[in-house]
Write an enzyme that holds these catalytic residues in place. Structure first.
Site, PDB file in Angstrom:
ATOM      1  CD  GLU A 106      -2.631   1.301   2.575  1.00  0.00           C
ATOM      2  OE1 GLU A 106      -3.381   2.275   2.752  1.00  0.00           O
ATOM      3  OE2 GLU A 106      -2.518   0.376   3.416  1.00  0.00           O
ATOM      4  CD  GLU A 131      -8.718   3.310   3.125  1.00  0.00           C
ATOM      5  OE1 GLU A 131      -8.053   2.565   2.373  1.00  0.00           O
ATOM      6  OE2 GLU A 131      -8.380   3.578   4.292  1.00  0.00           O
TER       7      GLU A 131
END
Length: 327
Positions: free
Chosen positions: A154, A291
């Site tokens: 990530e 997100e």
């Protein structure tokens, strides 16, 4: 290096010619043509020899662009990767700020981009596990973030999208500041991330992330600050503008990427209100978390590891920010 493709013709046996007047004349013309070609190559066309996007074709000896590590899913090259902007000037906090653009609709506006996590966090577990005050309670300084099942982290994803987003916003005239740019060994902690946006008096702060939910959970969602008034946290003045920022980004993400809002958070709206995140609780300026998708779902992971899709996501987020700042 040989090339075999649709335009390949097998070599033919050489033919012998008698040297005659025509042969001598052609031989005399070759040096002049070669000089002209070299001059053209040196000067080049106004677009740098590329097409409408300014890209330049690579020769066999040109180094290929950076590619993911061997653990990354095949085919995840950084397609449509923007050119690196001019090196930003460092700030006292260790983050970086772009130079203000000469013109553009966002001239005079300050946007802080917060690339979630840090690629080096996993080497500093003691530091990132220490507790910091987030207003309502204490929480870990930071985490390592999630990754795809094939190991694409990530923290690498957030920096890539953030770089693309910065380039787009700078073209609109905005001054862009990062909370971190992989230029520090770990962190910053969530409370420091909030302070960077506050100190910059940012007109908008966007924190870039990707989720780590279960397989089958798909889509993007935005996390918005809920009303908090406790300790050092008072989000009441930023709740409404942060929601507007989130709504505009969500709408533009759908248009730019074709991706749908989350099917597991936000009841189909893609909007989620939380009061347990220090980065939001301690902010005094409009701020949202994006997100971008679920790294643990194979279909979402295929998008998140695609450079072309990351560019679309950056365009959608940028368009939402521009829409919010221009009213």
């Amino acid at each position: 290096m040989s090339y075999i493709g649709p335009d390949f013709d097998p070599p033919r046996p050489p033919r012998r010619f008698r040297r005659g007047p025509l042969t001598v004349a052609v031989a005399a013309l070759v040096p002049g043509a070669l000089v002209g070609w070299l001059v053209w190559q040196t000067v080049g066309d106004p677009d740098g020899g590329g097409g409408s996007n300014g890209s330049v074709a690579q020769s066999p000896n040109t180094p290929a662009p950076d590619k993911p590590s061997s653990r990354t899913t095949p085919g995840t090259e950084d397609a449509d990767k923007p050119a690196k902007p001019a090196k930003p000037s460092p700030s006292p906090s260790g983050s970086s700020t772009s130079r203000p653009a000469a013109s553009g609709p966002l001239k005079g506006k300050v946007v802080v981009i917060d690339p979630g996590h840090n690629p080096g966090n996993f080497r500093h577990t003691t530091e990132i596990n220490r507790q910091v005050d987030i207003g309502t309670n204490s929480k870990e300084c930071d985490t390592t973030g999630t990754s795809t099942n094939d190991g694409y982290p990530e923290a690498r994803f957030t920096l890539d999208v953030s770089h693309r987003l910065r380039a787009l916003l700078e073209k609109q005239g905005a001054t862009v500041k990062f909370t971190q740019d992989g230029d520090r060994p770990w962190g910053p902690c969530v409370d420091e991330r909030a302070r960077i946006g506050n100190k910059a008096k940012a007109d908008a702060v966007v924190s870039i992330h990707a989720d780590g939910s279960g397989a089958g959970n798909r889509g993007f969602h935005l996390i918005l600050p809920g009303a908090v008034n406790e300790g050092e946290a008072d989000t009441r003045p930023i709740v409404a503008p942060s929601r507007e920022l989130g709504e505009r980004i969500a709408g533009n993400l759908v248009s730019a990427t074709g991706s749908a809002p989350s099917n597991y958070i936000g009841d189909g709206t893609g909007l989620d209100v939380r009061t347990d995140l220090g980065g939001l609780n301690l902010s005094t300026v409009p701020k949202v978390f994006v997100e971008c998708g679920n790294m643990r779902d194979s279909k979402d992971a295929a998008l998140l590891t695609s450079g072309a899709w990351r560019q679309k996501a950056a365009r959608g987020i940028s368009a939402g920010i521009v829409s919010f700042l221009r009213g």
